[in-house]
Design an enzyme around this catalytic site. Sequence first.
Site, PDB file in Angstrom:
ATOM      1  CB  SER A 217       0.949 -88.080  60.130  1.00 50.29           C
ATOM      2  OG  SER A 217       1.169 -89.374  59.656  1.00 50.29           O
TER       3      SER A 217
ATOM      4  CG  ASP B  33      -0.660 -91.532  56.787  1.00 58.57           C
ATOM      5  OD1 ASP B  33      -0.410 -91.568  55.566  1.00 58.57           O
ATOM      6  OD2 ASP B  33       0.176 -91.154  57.626  1.00 58.57           O
TER       7      ASP B  33
ATOM      8  CG  ASP C 186       1.446 -87.396  55.891  1.00 58.25           C
ATOM      9  OD1 ASP C 186       0.982 -88.492  56.238  1.00 58.25           O
ATOM     10  OD2 ASP C 186       2.575 -87.005  56.208  1.00 58.25           O
TER      11      ASP C 186
ATOM     12  CG  ASP D 297       3.948 -90.311  55.962  1.00 62.19           C
ATOM     13  OD1 ASP D 297       2.860 -90.775  56.360  1.00 62.19           O
ATOM     14  OD2 ASP D 297       4.754 -89.740  56.723  1.00 62.19           O
TER      15      ASP D 297
END
Length: 449
Positions: free
Chosen positions: A101, A241, A243, A245
């Site tokens: 993340s 960020d 990834d 999400d």
Amino acid sequence: MGRLFGTDGARGVANKELTAELAMNIGRAAAMVLINEEVEHPTILIGKDTRLSGDMLEGALVAGLCSVGANVQLLGVVPTPAVAYLIGKYNADAGIMISASHNPFEFNGIKIFSSDGCKLPDDLENRIEEIVLDNAVPYAVANDENIGKVNRTENAVDDYIEHVAESVNCDFDGMEIAIDCSNGASYRTAEKLFTKLGAKVHVLFDDPDGININKKCGSTHMGKLQKYVFEHKLCCGLAFDGDADRCLAVDENGNIVDGDYLIAICANDMKQRGVLKKNAVVGTVMTNMGFNKFCENNGMNFVSTKVGDRYVLEAMMREGYNIGGEQSGHIILLDHATTGDGQLSGAMILSIIKRSGKTLSELAKVMERLPQVLINVKVSKKGKLSFYTDKGIKAEIKRVSEILGDRGRILIRVSGTEPLVRVMLEGENLEEIQNLAEDAAQVVRERLA
């Protein structure tokens, strides 16, 4: 939190804490938990972000999954929400995202999604932990023709982009925006998505090299995006960020609009359009107290959960709510996605700007944020475990709570993804809560470092 899985999957420094052997064993155990009489050869999707260690961990997971008899579809570099969505579209049995993340590149993680596109529930994660850590049962071995197969999917990015575009259903013609891809997974999707929707897009930090993910960019380092949006007189900026999400925004004046504001803007719009289910919004204990006031002023119910988007989602699915999220930018729009989706929530914000004719700064006035101070204290592994029973920290929490009374609050908690204890204070007087937060942080430092 479990011993292996935190609030957002298994995570650690790659090749040191999260080794190839551990990843392989997680793959083996996950397949064993997922295989049953009805699904002898489950199909499991694997996506990853741009970290250097992603290829290594992907190979280890593939080996573990196939050795137990699971088939694997490799998606390549995609956002986490793409994995969650594509499980259903591709009729897969589970999905795995390799990402840490918002953490620096040396960290990596393994997030597992079930067949419904939701993060694996605690009971299944516990069963995987028992196999990996406690040798609860021997690892299964597939023989001969039962060994799993591997396929690569070429259309994952396009299929995900099409899904988000259809969910938003709005033309952004005439809007000029900046997007910060954090040198992460959204470098493959964000420019293409927002251009498809009609916006003129300025792209920052979309040149990953394996080690620059989240490095002074993205949703945790927004200074450069703020400056860029203001200097180029853009409509707004969106920061993702590693990834993708989560999403935070920058208004036309270069000011940060955090997750609480974005959720408030979306919830207010949904209520006005008559699509806010049960007239409720889900947040966490970290949600700013100003958000509670926003809900009261607008006739909405605020539902609070533990920190972690998985707990937000659980409450939403259990009670039938359709919006929730976190101040950090995880926003779940359950009518369209089963996980936080930075690009989806960013596109929804742009659609509200376009339909309302208001600027992002004007929309953000729907909520007034109470002053908040957050201090992250780095602690040892032992200290992280000792936090829950430390009498000195409990005494400090009581002391500060008595000082603040009903004028504010203190929340000290262990991070579910990093070696940190987070000290958060809210109150009416910024100087007062800043001083109290520093005092509390020093107590944590002395007791747990």
